[in-house]
Design an enzyme around this catalytic site. Structure first.
Site, PDB file in Angstrom:
ATOM      1  N   CYS A 196       0.625  -1.207  -0.083  1.00  0.00           N
ATOM      2  CA  CYS A 196       0.121  -0.109  -0.101  1.00  0.00           C
ATOM      3  C   CYS A 196       0.790   1.196  -0.126  1.00  0.00           C
ATOM      4  O   CYS A 196       0.754   2.075  -0.843  1.00  0.00           O
ATOM      5  CB  CYS A 196      -0.919   0.123   1.232  1.00  0.00           C
ATOM      6  SG  CYS A 196      -2.152   1.479   1.331  1.00  0.00           S
ATOM      7  N   GLU A 269      -5.379  -3.804  -2.913  1.00  0.00           N
ATOM      8  CA  GLU A 269      -5.123  -2.341  -3.517  1.00  0.00           C
ATOM      9  C   GLU A 269      -5.752  -2.177  -4.767  1.00  0.00           C
ATOM     10  O   GLU A 269      -6.623  -1.331  -4.873  1.00  0.00           O
ATOM     11  CB  GLU A 269      -4.072  -1.922  -3.350  1.00  0.00           C
ATOM     12  CG  GLU A 269      -3.301  -1.824  -1.827  1.00  0.00           C
ATOM     13  CD  GLU A 269      -3.806  -0.676  -1.225  1.00  0.00           C
ATOM     14  OE1 GLU A 269      -4.480   0.073  -2.027  1.00  0.00           O
ATOM     15  OE2 GLU A 269      -3.578  -0.581  -0.129  1.00  0.00           O
TER      16      GLU A 269
END
Length: 600
Positions: A196, A269
């Protein structure tokens, strides 16, 4: 095919063999009978584990970059309601991040690691404050509870489960009694958070240039500035350094678990960005606005070094070299046997052809560029120059045929070589994806200078692709053996252009509009790249750019080009036929092409 297909110049045969079998980051699978390079290029695994995992799972980062949300945000015309919903979902993410850091700190048995985790947790809390300022600036109240959507829940549930030690293949946290064992959980947790951090740093850098274009007028400047800032880039590096530090607690099998967690986080993600509701027309993916009943998507592609890792002429030369008889071998006298020249003679003939080609090719290139570089796109001048190249390539092909170096190759050997031919990463996945997608009314055509269409058909068939239309030269056989002659269907840039136009003419229907995409990598593809609605150059051919730039061709990286299209768009089609514009788009991988056309 023209010798070397306008690709990097073919080498003398001894140099060719040296290049094939030296350590050049290729995974080698050898035909039991012929030492033919086949398989895929592997990643150079230098640096820490965080860097290696980022490179290995680069595909998800590209797919995230090309999502409708990120492209629209970069362009500045993302609807405010969409951005508000994104911020509300991201708050759930950040709260989860803060909790995961807290759990990781409790597990870590390393004072330096604890300090680093505390600092990173503090940066998340600061980011939450920044989101609060976003809300105030854009007029919505984040204090009002917004439920996490399914994509947000998938990631937060995954991360908190990991931080709690609920990991497939690992004992539960309650069963981990020693500090050393618990530190493994901290390593897994950080490994699930690094993607991330690195992805946001990557996205921030990629879209920063569009803030620079718009200046202070970009509506999402504050968000972009944050994720492209030196401070956030430093936080991403700090997280990666922490992972590199903690990975020493993991064994080989446990590193495999870490890799799976990293990859899972990258995919989640990407799904998070895809889940953001986009209530507006977007340039990506192209298939989203495609109506298969009214439009036909026609994809054209070169083959050698566009689809493949090596040039097919190198493969055919290698087969010939290995199968040519030694000087002391007596070939059987059989009416069905086509005699090949001895290997020593073959080497000499091939090397002479190679050097002659290289020398004359350089002369042709210089003569094409003898006139002064133009300021505006000059299609006529470019075509005239490439006509010189076409004449040269045909002469070179004739010399190859007359030399008999392609005489006596066995069709079965050629097919086996095709089955083992190395494709560029993502190429086969792309073709399988577009050909199986029922939402696309797609025709796929491969236009190639390859001397032997059987090699190409075998290569694609080995990947489960059987229905694409191939336009290339063909060997002529007696039985299973090549005669050294070929049916010359496509030898030059002009031949490719004529084939391209001919295919379009065959598919010209009043009630169906064609949208054409051409994908290539070399000078020989230039005319088709320019005549297609969308021309995409893959790779970094210096000769292609040299010739194209000389005649005023503009090379535009695909992602910035799409962002600008999104920014300029009001209504109607993003790509429509307006004549030859002199613009082609550039990509570094097939993943970018897939992301643009069909998405993830």
């Amino acid at each position: 095919m023209p010798l070397f297909s306008n690709k990097p110049l073919f080498l003398p045969i001894n140099t060719l063999r040296s290049a094939f079998f030296s350590n050049r980051n290729y995974t080698k699978n050898y035909n039991p009978n012929f030492k033919i390079l086949a398989s895929s290029m592997t990643t150079n695994e230098q640096g820490g584990i965080a860097k290696r995992l980022w490179v290995r799972f680069n595909k998800e980062s590209i797919l995230s970059l090309y999502t409708p949300f990120v492209v629209s945000l970069a362009s500045g015309n993302l609807k405010l309601d969409t951005f508000r919903q994104y911020i509300a979902q991201d708050v759930h993410f950040l709260k989860c991040f803060a909790k995961a850091y807290e759990l990781a700190e409790e597990c870590a048995d390393d004072d330096d690691a604890k300090v680093s985790i505390t600092e990173l947790r503090q940066s998340v809390l600061e980011e939450l404050k920044m989101h609060g300022s976003f809300c105030q600036e854009w007029g919505f109240d984040v204090s009002k509870e917004t439920l996490p959507n399914s994509a947000t829940l998938k990631y937060t549930d995954f991360l908190l489960a990991t931080a709690s030690g609920k990991i497939e293949g690992l004992k539960g946290l309650a069963s981990l009694t020693t500090p050393f064992e618990k530190t493994k959980v901290a390593a897994y947790t950080i490994g699930s958070m690094v993607p991330c951090m690195r992805l946001y740093a990557f996205l921030g850098n990629e879209v920063q240039s569009f803030v620079d274009i718009n200046g202070n007028h970009h509506p999402y400047k504050k968000w972009i500035d944050n994720y492209s800032s030196d401070a956030f880039q430093a936080a991403a590096i700090q997280t990666e350094d922490l992972l590199d530090k903690l990975r020493v607690y993991l064994t080989g099998e446990e590193l495999d678990i870490l890799q799976k967690l990293y990859h899972q986080a990258m995919k989640l993600e990407m799904e998070f960005f895809l889940a953001q509701p986009i209530d507006q027309q977007t340039v990506v993916p192209l298939s989203k606005e495609h109506n298969p009943t009214q439009n036909r998507l026609m994809i054209f592609s070169d083959f050698d070094l566009t689809c493949t890792v090596v040039d097919s002429c190198a493969i055919l030369a290698e087969i010939a070299l290995v199968t040519t008889p030694k000087s002391d071998q007596i070939q059987p006298e059989n009416q069905h046997q086509i005699a090949q020249m001895p290997s020593a003679e073959y080497r000499n003939v091939w090397e002479a052809l190679s050097w002659q080609y290289a020398e004359e090719h350089e002369q042709i290139m210089e003569s094409m560029l003898v006139d002064q570089k133009v300021e505006n796109f000059d299609y006529k001048g470019l075509r005239k120059a490439l006509e010189q190249l076409s004449d040269f390539e045909k002469r070179a092909n004739m010399r190859v045929i007359e030399s008999n170096v392609l005489k006596g190759l066995n069709l079965e050997d050629i097919k086996r070589a095709g089955e083992r031919l190395a494709f560029q990463d993502g190429c086969m996945d792309f073709f399988r994806c577009v050909m199986k997608n029922e939402c696309l009314n797609t025709d796929v055509h491969v236009l190639s200078y390859c001397w032997c269409g059987d090699l190409i058909r075998s290569a694609f068939s080995s990947g489960g692709i059987h229905d694409m239309c191939l336009h290339s030269n063909e060997f002529i056989y007696e039985g299973l053996l090549s005669t050294g002659e070929m049916t010359k269907n496509m030898e030059s840039p002009i031949d490719k252009l004529q084939a391209f136009r001919g295919i379009l003419k065959e598919h010209d229907e009043c009630d169906v509009k064609n949208l054409t995409i051409y994908i290539g990598d070399s000078v020989g593809d230039l005319l088709c790249l320019l005549e297609a609605d969308i021309g995409i150059v893959i790779g970094s051919s210096s000769s292609l750019r040299r010739v194209g730039t000389h005649f005023g061709v503009s090379f535009v990286p695909l992602f910035p080009g799409l962002v600008m299209k999104q920014r300029e768009h009001v209504e109607g089609r993003f790509f429509s036929r307006k004549g030859v514009s002199g613009i082609v788009y550039t990509v570094s991988s097939w993943t970018e092409i897939q992301a643009f056309i069909v998405g993830s």
